[in-house]
Motif scaffolding. Sequence first.
Motif, short mmCIF file in Angstrom:
data_model
loop_
_atom_site.label_atom_id
_atom_site.label_comp_id
_atom_site.label_asym_id
_atom_site.label_seq_id
_atom_site.Cartn_x
_atom_site.Cartn_y
_atom_site.Cartn_z
N PRO A 68 0.79 -1.23 0.00
CA PRO A 68 0.00 0.00 0.00
C PRO A 68 0.82 1.28 0.00
CG PRO A 68 -0.99 -1.59 1.49
CD PRO A 68 0.33 -2.16 1.06
N ILE A 69 1.93 1.33 0.75
CA ILE A 69 2.68 2.58 0.81
C ILE A 69 3.39 2.84 -0.52
CG2 ILE A 69 4.84 1.68 1.80
CD1 ILE A 69 4.89 4.20 3.58
N TYR A 70 3.81 1.77 -1.21
CA TYR A 70 4.39 1.95 -2.54
C TYR A 70 3.33 2.44 -3.53
CZ TYR A 70 8.94 -0.10 -1.43
OH TYR A 70 10.19 -0.34 -0.91
N LEU A 71 2.14 1.87 -3.45
CA LEU A 71 1.05 2.35 -4.31
C LEU A 71 0.70 3.80 -3.99
CD1 LEU A 71 -1.41 -0.70 -4.40
CD2 LEU A 71 -0.14 0.26 -6.33
N GLY A 72 0.64 4.11 -2.69
CA GLY A 72 0.30 5.47 -2.28
C GLY A 72 1.30 6.49 -2.79
N LYS A 73 2.57 6.11 -2.79
CA LYS A 73 3.59 7.01 -3.33
C LYS A 73 3.38 7.20 -4.83
CE LYS A 73 8.57 7.66 -3.93
NZ LYS A 73 9.93 7.15 -3.64
N ASN A 74 3.16 6.10 -5.55
CA ASN A 74 2.97 6.17 -7.00
C ASN A 74 1.72 6.97 -7.37
OD1 ASN A 74 5.21 4.55 -7.20
ND2 ASN A 74 4.09 2.68 -7.69
N LYS A 75 0.68 6.86 -6.56
CA LYS A 75 -0.58 7.53 -6.88
C LYS A 75 -0.61 8.99 -6.41
CE LYS A 75 -2.43 3.95 -8.76
NZ LYS A 75 -2.76 3.95 -10.21
N PHE A 105 -0.60 10.11 -3.25
CA PHE A 105 -1.33 10.35 -2.00
C PHE A 105 -0.48 11.11 -0.98
CE2 PHE A 105 -3.71 6.09 -2.85
CZ PHE A 105 -4.43 6.71 -3.86
N PHE A 106 0.83 10.90 -1.02
CA PHE A 106 1.72 11.59 -0.09
C PHE A 106 2.09 12.97 -0.62
CE2 PHE A 106 2.03 7.15 0.93
CZ PHE A 106 2.07 7.15 2.31
N ALA A 107 2.42 13.05 -1.91
CA ALA A 107 2.79 14.33 -2.50
C ALA A 107 1.65 15.34 -2.39
CB ALA A 107 3.19 14.13 -3.96
N SER A 108 0.40 14.86 -2.54
CA SER A 108 -0.74 15.77 -2.46
C SER A 108 -0.92 16.35 -1.06
CB SER A 108 -2.03 15.05 -2.88
OG SER A 108 -2.37 14.04 -1.95
N ARG A 109 -0.26 15.72 -0.10
CA ARG A 109 -0.31 16.19 1.29
C ARG A 109 1.01 16.83 1.72
NH1 ARG A 109 -3.66 11.72 0.93
NH2 ARG A 109 -5.70 11.94 1.97
N GLY A 110 1.82 17.15 0.72
CA GLY A 110 3.06 17.89 1.01
C GLY A 110 4.23 17.04 1.43
N ILE A 111 4.21 15.73 1.11
CA ILE A 111 5.26 14.81 1.56
C ILE A 111 6.05 14.26 0.38
CG2 ILE A 111 5.73 12.60 2.68
CD1 ILE A 111 3.27 13.09 4.43
N ASP A 112 7.36 14.40 0.44
CA ASP A 112 8.28 13.78 -0.52
C ASP A 112 8.80 12.51 0.14
OD1 ASP A 112 10.19 13.02 -2.33
OD2 ASP A 112 11.38 14.84 -2.20
N LEU A 113 8.29 11.36 -0.31
CA LEU A 113 8.47 10.09 0.40
C LEU A 113 9.62 9.26 -0.17
CD1 LEU A 113 7.22 8.13 2.54
CD2 LEU A 113 5.80 7.21 0.69
N THR A 114 10.54 8.85 0.70
CA THR A 114 11.57 7.89 0.36
C THR A 114 11.34 6.63 1.19
OG1 THR A 114 13.22 9.58 -0.18
CG2 THR A 114 14.05 7.39 0.40
N LEU A 115 11.41 5.46 0.54
CA LEU A 115 11.19 4.19 1.20
C LEU A 115 12.50 3.41 1.23
CD1 LEU A 115 7.79 3.32 -0.49
CD2 LEU A 115 8.14 4.21 1.81
N SER A 116 12.92 3.00 2.44
CA SER A 116 14.20 2.33 2.62
C SER A 116 13.98 0.92 3.17
CB SER A 116 15.09 3.12 3.58
OG SER A 116 15.39 4.40 3.04
N PRO A 117 14.42 -0.11 2.44
CA PRO A 117 14.20 -1.50 2.89
C PRO A 117 15.14 -1.93 3.99
CG PRO A 117 15.36 -1.47 0.79
CD PRO A 117 15.01 -0.06 1.09
N GLU A 118 14.59 -2.70 4.94
CA GLU A 118 15.35 -3.32 6.02
C GLU A 118 14.93 -4.78 6.12
OE1 GLU A 118 17.72 -2.10 7.84
OE2 GLU A 118 17.48 0.06 8.07
N GLN A 119 15.69 -5.60 6.85
CA GLN A 119 15.40 -7.02 6.95
C GLN A 119 14.22 -7.33 7.86
OE1 GLN A 119 18.78 -9.63 7.10
NE2 GLN A 119 17.77 -11.08 8.47
N GLY A 120 13.99 -6.48 8.87
CA GLY A 120 12.90 -6.74 9.80
C GLY A 120 12.51 -5.52 10.59
N GLY A 121 11.55 -5.73 11.51
CA GLY A 121 11.00 -4.62 12.27
C GLY A 121 11.97 -4.02 13.27
N ALA A 122 12.81 -4.86 13.90
CA ALA A 122 13.72 -4.36 14.95
C ALA A 122 14.68 -3.29 14.44
CB ALA A 122 14.48 -5.53 15.57
N PRO A 123 15.37 -3.47 13.30
CA PRO A 123 16.24 -2.41 12.81
C PRO A 123 15.48 -1.14 12.41
CG PRO A 123 16.18 -4.23 11.25
CD PRO A 123 15.53 -4.70 12.50
#
Length: 318
Positions: free
Chosen positions: A48-55, A57-75
């Motif tokens: 969903p967050i990747y779709l939201g960036k493409n569509k 949804f974030f830019a229309s609310r003033g957000i320039d979104l970068t998504l950074s992959p990690e192996q799990g929740g703890a890091p």
Amino acid sequence: MRRTLAAALAVILLAGTAACNDDKDRADAGANLTKINVGVIPIIDVAPIYLGKNKGFFASRGIDLTLSPEQGGAPIVEGVLGGKYQFGFSNVTSLLAAQAGGAPLKAVASGVASNGRTGRDFSAIVVPDGSPIRSASQLGGKRIAVNILKSLGDTTVRQSVRRAGGNPKNLQFKPMAFPEMPGALQSGQVDAAWVVEPTLSAVLTQGGQILASNFVDTAPNLTVALYFTSQGTITAKSDLVTAFTEAIKESLRYAAAHPEEVRDVVGTYTQITDTVRIAMILPSWPEDINRPSIERVAQLGQRDGIFKKPPVLDQLLP
């Protein structure tokens, strides 16, 4: 002839001026966006967050979104606490453990949930083709791949073993990234693995078998993960938190309503075959957080010794 040439030149000049103005407007719009970095795990959960960036949804609310992959929740939790990420996506066990340890974190939105279907959920405990293991009750003493230790995999796999009548205390968890698990199963590095999509379908297309649907075994319609931030960000940038939360919720609604676009976008941030893309079992993306299911995870985590002290859900959940 001269008049025609002059008119043509005027049109060209006007077009050039308009193009320059458009470029300036885009540059101004970009300059006005707030840049944020969000820690995510490259699995189906975050489609969903990747779709939201493409569509937009974030830019229309003033957000320039970068998504950074990690192996799990703890890091990702560590990244948010350390200022590397303004927001993050993490499983509920990692967030509960962090809160119980005194970390100033706050969930802002639901992330993903189990679809509740035994044998057809997007998460499962799997074994390779030809394995003699036929039930989760037989996992005692076996090597089991999980993406991160003392996290949601530990908690939910143990619960599947309990429900099947086995001993959950002597499981040998081996941490590794989800994409490495199919190969580890095939080569015999591990006896079983906890996987989520798209790794689940990758294992099944290689002849792997499902032992148990660990999320379904843990709680009905389990809220698996949440989007979160630090208390400092909530205090200092409340407008940004509101905008991000609204964009995430719109993204969740969009993903739930457009399953084929979910399948397509997963292929943009993971390496999957067309067979896996088509075969993937989708999770649920409800806007509401299932609090009773998180309470159940907290109880199981305490039983398994994952938390330093009992988590306080009111401090974590919105």
